[in-house]
Design a protein around this motif. Structure first.
Motif, PDB file in Angstrom:
ATOM      1  N   LEU A  78      77.084  75.000 -20.188  1.00 34.37           N
ATOM      2  CA  LEU A  78      76.952  74.002 -21.253  1.00 34.37           C
ATOM      3  C   LEU A  78      75.482  73.986 -21.657  1.00 34.37           C
ATOM      4  CD1 LEU A  78      77.931  71.560 -22.932  1.00 34.37           C
ATOM      5  CD2 LEU A  78      77.562  70.133 -20.889  1.00 34.37           C
ATOM      6  N   GLY A  85      64.554  79.122 -26.177  1.00 35.51           N
ATOM      7  CA  GLY A  85      65.447  79.760 -25.209  1.00 35.51           C
ATOM      8  C   GLY A  85      66.895  79.354 -25.415  1.00 35.51           C
ATOM      9  N   SER A  86      67.127  78.064 -25.537  1.00 33.96           N
ATOM     10  CA  SER A  86      68.512  77.598 -25.706  1.00 33.96           C
ATOM     11  C   SER A  86      69.056  77.994 -27.078  1.00 33.96           C
ATOM     12  CB  SER A  86      68.585  76.082 -25.506  1.00 33.96           C
ATOM     13  OG  SER A  86      67.589  75.425 -26.242  1.00 33.96           O
TER      14      SER A  86
HETATM   15  C1  LIG Z   1      68.536  73.641 -12.277  1.00 27.24           C
HETATM   16  C2  LIG Z   1      68.579  73.353 -13.763  1.00 27.24           C
HETATM   17  C3  LIG Z   1      69.804  73.286 -14.381  1.00 27.24           C
HETATM   18  C4  LIG Z   1      69.850  73.030 -15.753  1.00 27.24           C
HETATM   19  N1  LIG Z   1      71.086  72.966 -16.336  1.00 27.24           N
HETATM   20  C5  LIG Z   1      71.175  72.773 -17.659  1.00 27.24           C
HETATM   21  C6  LIG Z   1      72.444  72.774 -18.287  1.00 27.24           C
HETATM   22  O1  LIG Z   1      73.489  72.950 -17.652  1.00 27.24           O
HETATM   23  N2  LIG Z   1      72.478  72.603 -19.638  1.00 27.24           N
HETATM   24  C7  LIG Z   1      71.333  72.424 -20.368  1.00 27.24           C
HETATM   25  O2  LIG Z   1      71.425  72.307 -21.596  1.00 27.24           O
HETATM   26  N3  LIG Z   1      70.132  72.401 -19.794  1.00 27.24           N
HETATM   27  C8  LIG Z   1      70.014  72.595 -18.459  1.00 27.24           C
HETATM   28  N4  LIG Z   1      68.780  72.612 -17.875  1.00 27.24           N
HETATM   29  C9  LIG Z   1      67.598  72.417 -18.733  1.00 27.24           C
HETATM   30  C10 LIG Z   1      67.308  73.717 -19.482  1.00 27.24           C
HETATM   31  O3  LIG Z   1      66.842  74.675 -18.554  1.00 27.24           O
HETATM   32  C11 LIG Z   1      66.244  73.479 -20.555  1.00 27.24           C
HETATM   33  O4  LIG Z   1      66.797  72.679 -21.555  1.00 27.24           O
HETATM   34  C12 LIG Z   1      65.822  74.788 -21.161  1.00 27.24           C
HETATM   35  O5  LIG Z   1      64.988  75.446 -20.242  1.00 27.24           O
HETATM   36  C13 LIG Z   1      65.083  74.571 -22.459  1.00 27.24           C
HETATM   37  O6  LIG Z   1      64.601  75.816 -22.878  1.00 27.24           O
HETATM   38  P1  LIG Z   1      64.225  76.050 -24.397  1.00 27.24           P
HETATM   39  O7  LIG Z   1      63.484  77.350 -24.488  1.00 27.24           O
HETATM   40  O8  LIG Z   1      65.396  75.874 -25.276  1.00 27.24           O
HETATM   41  O9  LIG Z   1      63.256  74.862 -24.698  1.00 27.24           O
HETATM   42  P2  LIG Z   1      61.671  74.855 -24.622  1.00 27.24           P
HETATM   43  O10 LIG Z   1      61.128  75.441 -25.898  1.00 27.24           O
HETATM   44  O11 LIG Z   1      61.216  75.436 -23.326  1.00 27.24           O
HETATM   45  O12 LIG Z   1      61.459  73.312 -24.594  1.00 27.24           O
HETATM   46  C14 LIG Z   1      61.915  72.514 -25.701  1.00 27.24           C
HETATM   47  C15 LIG Z   1      61.750  71.073 -25.318  1.00 27.24           C
HETATM   48  O13 LIG Z   1      62.587  70.786 -24.185  1.00 27.24           O
HETATM   49  C16 LIG Z   1      61.804  70.287 -23.116  1.00 27.24           C
HETATM   50  N5  LIG Z   1      62.333  70.850 -21.886  1.00 27.24           N
HETATM   51  C17 LIG Z   1      62.354  72.144 -21.535  1.00 27.24           C
HETATM   52  N6  LIG Z   1      62.925  72.288 -20.320  1.00 27.24           N
HETATM   53  C18 LIG Z   1      63.266  71.047 -19.914  1.00 27.24           C
HETATM   54  C19 LIG Z   1      63.861  70.510 -18.738  1.00 27.24           C
HETATM   55  N7  LIG Z   1      64.202  71.267 -17.714  1.00 27.24           N
HETATM   56  N8  LIG Z   1      64.063  69.178 -18.681  1.00 27.24           N
HETATM   57  C20 LIG Z   1      63.688  68.380 -19.679  1.00 27.24           C
HETATM   58  N9  LIG Z   1      63.101  68.819 -20.808  1.00 27.24           N
HETATM   59  C21 LIG Z   1      62.893  70.128 -20.922  1.00 27.24           C
HETATM   60  C22 LIG Z   1      60.390  70.778 -23.373  1.00 27.24           C
HETATM   61  O14 LIG Z   1      59.426  69.930 -22.757  1.00 27.24           O
HETATM   62  C23 LIG Z   1      60.325  70.709 -24.884  1.00 27.24           C
HETATM   63  O15 LIG Z   1      60.070  69.413 -25.329  1.00 27.24           O
HETATM   64  C24 LIG Z   1      68.673  72.837 -16.506  1.00 27.24           C
HETATM   65  C25 LIG Z   1      67.434  72.908 -15.858  1.00 27.24           C
HETATM   66  C26 LIG Z   1      67.392  73.163 -14.492  1.00 27.24           C
HETATM   67  C27 LIG Z   1      66.079  73.261 -13.801  1.00 27.24           C
END
Ligand SMILES: Cc1cc2nc3c(=O)[nH]c(=O)nc-3n(C[C@H](O)[C@H](O)[C@H](O)COP(=O)(O)OP(=O)(O)OC[C@H]3O[C@@H](n4cnc5c(N)ncnc54)[C@H](O)[C@@H]3O)c2cc1C
Ligand code: FES
Length: 288
Positions: A78, A85-86
């Protein structure tokens, strides 16, 4: 002598997976289904994978995602669209290949039916580790007897109805599901902790419950405070930033409690000693 750095789990692998499908989920998410080229083992709920596209659209560092559903060799994630990244993962198309590293981390404890009821507190995309947690508890984990459905409660909260991902499917799990939204667009107006306090106030839950929680940092801090105040057993699935996912980069520190089981060092690594921690072992509120 310093304690040894925990090793990644023996079943962790870097491998390719084929995208099976991507379906929209909620207002800002997708469910990404993939099939790894090497069949995955049965995976404990709340373990995770590091995911990345390899065509240049993803950032170099893969992103961590909980395993959401497993159907044999089909794995589902999900994914809430947050940043680069997402967004790249959500734009995947059937037949494309992704890089997967996992399964990683520890997962939920044994969800037995012997003690106090389990109350699962999910905030937004923090829902991800719960559906399989419910299924595994109902089936019986680690040789424990199956947990009866009436001892499992899923309280699901979000900012608005659009972030109550897959709510219809959650209701099909066969356990009590209650919802709350901050804007009142679905269920009670408020938070998952309001749902828990309602259940206590109305006598629907005993004073002693065991908590499992996954969601935004502030929600988890509130769960930690509640567990401390009431002396409750509570397990938090944390979502720290992660660099490697396998214990090398030190990018995922979680402050520990000196008196807890991880107190031999000021920080634990979320990726190898977590992502699930007992509140008795770590300290979130006031740690930064
Ligand atoms: C063990 C684990 C399990 C996870 N499971 C899920 C999941 O099942 N589904 C899901 O959607 N996400 C999950 N996450 C969070 C997910 O990893 C981040 O949303 C993702 O790394 C964002 O990457 P991005 O490149 O899209 O965003 P970025 O460009 O890296 O960040 C965009 C924005 O999101 C914020 N952000 C990035 N990572 C996180 C985080 N870990 N927590 C809070 N804010 C964050 C940043 O500060 C920034 O404001 C999980 C994280 C961990 C550590
Ligand atoms: S993410 Fe690298 S040590 Fe945890």
């Amino acid at each position: 002598m310093l304690p040894p750095v925990p090793a990644p789990p023996p079943d962790a692998r870097s491998q390719e997976a084929v995208v099976l499908d991507v379906r929209t989920c909620g207002s800002d998410g997708v469910v990404l289904a993939v099939e790894p080229l090497a069949p995955p083992p049965p995976i404990r709920a709340s373990r995770f994978y590091m995911l990345r596209r390899e065509d240049g659209l993803s950032p170099f560092i893969p992103r961590p995602y909980s395993i959401y559903r497993q159907f044999g060799s089909r794995l589902e994630f999900l994914v809430k669209v947050m940043g680069k990244g997402s967004r790249a993962l959500a734009a995947s198309r059937r037949g494309e290949r992704l890089r997967l590293i996992g399964p990683l981390g520890n997962g939920w404890p044994t969800l037995d039916g012997e003690g106090a009821p389990w109350v699962m507190l999910a905030g937004g995309v923090g829902l991800a580790p719960f559906p399989m947690g419910v299924e595994q508890a109902l089936a019986g984990m680690d040789g424990a007897a199956p947990c009866p459905a009436d001892r499992l409660h899923l309280f699901f909260g979000a900012a608005n109805a659009g972030q109550l991902y897959d709510l219809d499917r959650m209701v099909d799990l066969g356990v009590e599901v209650r919802t709350a939204t901050m804007d009142g667009s679905q269920g009670r107006r408020g938070t998952v902790l309001d749902l828990l306090n309602d259940a206590w106030a109305e006598g629907r839950l005993p004073a002693e419950v065991r908590l499992l929680a996954c969601g935004p940092e502030r929600m988890l801090e509130a769960v930690e405070r509640l567990a401390d105040e009431r002396g409750l057993e509570a397990h938090l699935s944390l979502e720290t930033l992660m660099g490697c996912g396998v214990g090398i980069c030190n990018g995922c520190p979680v402050p520990t409690r000196p008196e807890g089981a991880l107190g031999h060092w000021p920080n634990a690594k979320c990726c190898v000693e977590g992502p699930v921690f007992r509140t008795a072992d770590v300290r979130l509120a006031g740690s930064h």
